[in-house]
Motif scaffolding. Structure first.
Motif, PDB file in Angstrom:
ATOM      1  N   VAL A  29       0.401  -1.452   0.002  1.00  0.00           N
ATOM      2  CA  VAL A  29       0.218  -0.311   0.363  1.00  0.00           C
ATOM      3  C   VAL A  29       1.003   1.344   0.704  1.00  0.00           C
ATOM      4  N   PRO A  30       0.959   2.157  -1.079  1.00  0.00           N
ATOM      5  CA  PRO A  30       1.760   3.142  -1.471  1.00  0.00           C
ATOM      6  C   PRO A  30       1.590   4.676  -0.422  1.00  0.00           C
ATOM      7  N   ASP A  31       2.843   4.797   0.115  1.00  0.00           N
ATOM      8  CA  ASP A  31       2.917   5.805   0.765  1.00  0.00           C
ATOM      9  C   ASP A  31       1.725   6.609   0.818  1.00  0.00           C
ATOM     10  N   GLY A  32       1.359   7.674   2.118  1.00  0.00           N
ATOM     11  CA  GLY A  32       0.077   8.676   1.660  1.00  0.00           C
ATOM     12  C   GLY A  32      -1.261   8.154   1.937  1.00  0.00           C
ATOM     13  N   VAL A  33      -1.655   6.905   1.954  1.00  0.00           N
ATOM     14  CA  VAL A  33      -3.010   6.155   1.826  1.00  0.00           C
ATOM     15  C   VAL A  33      -3.542   6.904   3.142  1.00  0.00           C
ATOM     16  N   ILE A  34      -4.472   6.869   3.244  1.00  0.00           N
ATOM     17  CA  ILE A  34      -5.272   7.309   4.958  1.00  0.00           C
ATOM     18  C   ILE A  34      -6.262   6.584   5.228  1.00  0.00           C
ATOM     19  N   ALA A  35      -6.268   5.738   4.524  1.00  0.00           N
ATOM     20  CA  ALA A  35      -7.962   4.286   4.339  1.00  0.00           C
ATOM     21  C   ALA A  35      -8.041   2.945   3.678  1.00  0.00           C
ATOM     22  N   LEU A  36      -7.754   1.791   3.647  1.00  0.00           N
ATOM     23  CA  LEU A  36      -8.296   1.040   3.389  1.00  0.00           C
ATOM     24  C   LEU A  36      -9.728   0.648   3.405  1.00  0.00           C
ATOM     25  N   GLU A  37     -11.067   1.097   2.384  1.00  0.00           N
ATOM     26  CA  GLU A  37     -12.111   1.060   2.300  1.00  0.00           C
ATOM     27  C   GLU A  37     -12.914  -0.307   2.161  1.00  0.00           C
ATOM     28  N   GLY A  38     -13.235  -0.886   2.344  1.00  0.00           N
ATOM     29  CA  GLY A  38     -14.164  -1.809   2.407  1.00  0.00           C
ATOM     30  C   GLY A  38     -13.927  -3.105   1.606  1.00  0.00           C
ATOM     31  N   ASN A  39     -13.814  -4.244   1.825  1.00  0.00           N
ATOM     32  CA  ASN A  39     -13.643  -4.657   1.098  1.00  0.00           C
ATOM     33  C   ASN A  39     -11.942  -4.939  -0.314  1.00  0.00           C
ATOM     34  N   ALA A  40     -11.108  -4.243   0.539  1.00  0.00           N
ATOM     35  CA  ALA A  40     -10.133  -3.509  -0.429  1.00  0.00           C
ATOM     36  C   ALA A  40      -9.544  -5.142  -1.111  1.00  0.00           C
ATOM     37  N   PHE A  41      -8.828  -5.702  -0.180  1.00  0.00           N
ATOM     38  CA  PHE A  41      -8.342  -6.835  -0.625  1.00  0.00           C
ATOM     39  C   PHE A  41      -8.779  -8.043  -0.300  1.00  0.00           C
ATOM     40  N   ARG A  42     -10.182  -8.107  -0.191  1.00  0.00           N
ATOM     41  CA  ARG A  42     -11.486  -9.447   0.383  1.00  0.00           C
ATOM     42  C   ARG A  42     -10.780 -10.833  -0.708  1.00  0.00           C
ATOM     43  N   ASP A  43     -10.622 -11.746  -0.371  1.00  0.00           N
ATOM     44  CA  ASP A  43     -10.701 -13.037  -0.698  1.00  0.00           C
ATOM     45  C   ASP A  43      -9.675 -12.648  -1.464  1.00  0.00           C
ATOM     46  N   CYS A  44      -8.248 -12.608  -1.601  1.00  0.00           N
ATOM     47  CA  CYS A  44      -6.298 -12.325  -2.067  1.00  0.00           C
ATOM     48  C   CYS A  44      -6.107 -13.590  -1.858  1.00  0.00           C
ATOM     49  N   SER A  45      -6.321 -15.035  -1.513  1.00  0.00           N
ATOM     50  CA  SER A  45      -5.826 -15.449  -0.837  1.00  0.00           C
ATOM     51  C   SER A  45      -4.653 -16.232  -1.566  1.00  0.00           C
ATOM     52  N   ALA A  46      -3.499 -15.605  -1.586  1.00  0.00           N
ATOM     53  CA  ALA A  46      -2.569 -15.783  -2.138  1.00  0.00           C
ATOM     54  C   ALA A  46      -1.582 -14.596  -1.512  1.00  0.00           C
TER      55      ALA A  46
ATOM     56  N   THR B 163       0.257 -13.194   0.873  1.00  0.00           N
ATOM     57  CA  THR B 163       0.868 -14.217   2.621  1.00  0.00           C
ATOM     58  C   THR B 163       1.531 -12.513   3.164  1.00  0.00           C
ATOM     59  N   ALA B 164       1.862 -11.355   2.385  1.00  0.00           N
ATOM     60  CA  ALA B 164       2.370 -10.329   2.941  1.00  0.00           C
ATOM     61  C   ALA B 164       1.632  -8.624   2.604  1.00  0.00           C
ATOM     62  N   VAL B 165       1.775  -7.770   3.363  1.00  0.00           N
ATOM     63  CA  VAL B 165       1.087  -6.545   3.190  1.00  0.00           C
ATOM     64  C   VAL B 165       1.776  -5.496   4.180  1.00  0.00           C
ATOM     65  N   THR B 166       2.544  -4.696   3.360  1.00  0.00           N
ATOM     66  CA  THR B 166       2.826  -3.470   4.079  1.00  0.00           C
ATOM     67  C   THR B 166       1.730  -2.421   4.197  1.00  0.00           C
ATOM     68  N   LEU B 167       1.630  -1.521   5.856  1.00  0.00           N
ATOM     69  CA  LEU B 167       1.013  -1.044   5.282  1.00  0.00           C
ATOM     70  C   LEU B 167       1.580   0.167   6.318  1.00  0.00           C
ATOM     71  N   PRO B 168       1.076   1.457   5.237  1.00  0.00           N
ATOM     72  CA  PRO B 168       1.813   3.215   5.613  1.00  0.00           C
ATOM     73  C   PRO B 168       1.586   4.094   6.406  1.00  0.00           C
ATOM     74  N   ASP B 169       2.625   4.486   7.087  1.00  0.00           N
ATOM     75  CA  ASP B 169       2.694   5.458   8.779  1.00  0.00           C
ATOM     76  C   ASP B 169       1.637   6.236   8.318  1.00  0.00           C
ATOM     77  N   SER B 170       0.954   6.453   7.091  1.00  0.00           N
ATOM     78  CA  SER B 170      -0.475   7.601   7.086  1.00  0.00           C
ATOM     79  C   SER B 170      -1.986   7.057   7.302  1.00  0.00           C
ATOM     80  N   LEU B 171      -1.346   6.010   7.051  1.00  0.00           N
ATOM     81  CA  LEU B 171      -3.227   4.792   7.336  1.00  0.00           C
ATOM     82  C   LEU B 171      -3.444   4.715   8.822  1.00  0.00           C
ATOM     83  N   THR B 172      -5.216   5.670   8.454  1.00  0.00           N
ATOM     84  CA  THR B 172      -5.558   5.371  10.009  1.00  0.00           C
ATOM     85  C   THR B 172      -6.755   4.982   9.998  1.00  0.00           C
ATOM     86  N   LYS B 173      -7.545   4.176   9.099  1.00  0.00           N
ATOM     87  CA  LYS B 173      -8.186   4.103   9.364  1.00  0.00           C
ATOM     88  C   LYS B 173      -8.733   2.167   7.750  1.00  0.00           C
TER      89      LYS B 173
END
Length: 117
Positions: free
Chosen positions: A1-18, A20-30
């Motif tokens: 997830v790129p820097d500057g993103v403040i929210a991941l909306e509902g279902n953003a990565f839903r059912d991405c069964s493969a 294995t890892a996610v890096t969340l930016p320091d800007s994320l609040t929700k």
């Protein structure tokens, strides 16, 4: 997830069964509801210190989660089905936990609650 993103909306990565890892930016609040629901290969996540809200049904299958001190709200069934999660320390900033937030977490044997609840 790129820097500057403040929210991941509902279902953003839903059912991405493969996934294995996610890096969340320091800007994320929700993290919205069901954002990582069905991501069965995602077993561990470190949430950024800026995060204040986790929506309902956001995660499933986690074995490890580190909740930031900034977190104020955990939604209904946020960690539903994290059946290998063994311990959770809830931060002192937390003011609400939704219904069934840790439903079907059958291995959960230790929960540290803050005085703020």
């Amino acid at each position: 997830v790129p820097d500057g993103v403040i929210a991941l909306e509902g279902n953003a990565f839903r059912d991405c069964s493969a996934l294995t890892a996610v890096t969340l930016p320091d800007s994320l609040t929700k993290i919205g509801g069901s954002a990582f629901s069905g991501c069965s290969a995602l077993t561990a996540v470190t949430l950024p210190d800026s995060l204040t809200k986790i929506g309902g049904g956001a995660f499933c299958g986690l074995t490890t989660v580190t909740l930031p001190d900034s977190l104020t709200s955990i939604g209904d069934q946020a960690f539903d089905g994290c059946d290998s999660l063994t311990a959770v320390t809830l931060p002192g900033s937390l003011t609400s936990i939704g219904r069934c937030a840790f439903y079907c977490c059958s291995a959960l044997t230790a929960v540290t609650l803050p005085d703020s609840l």
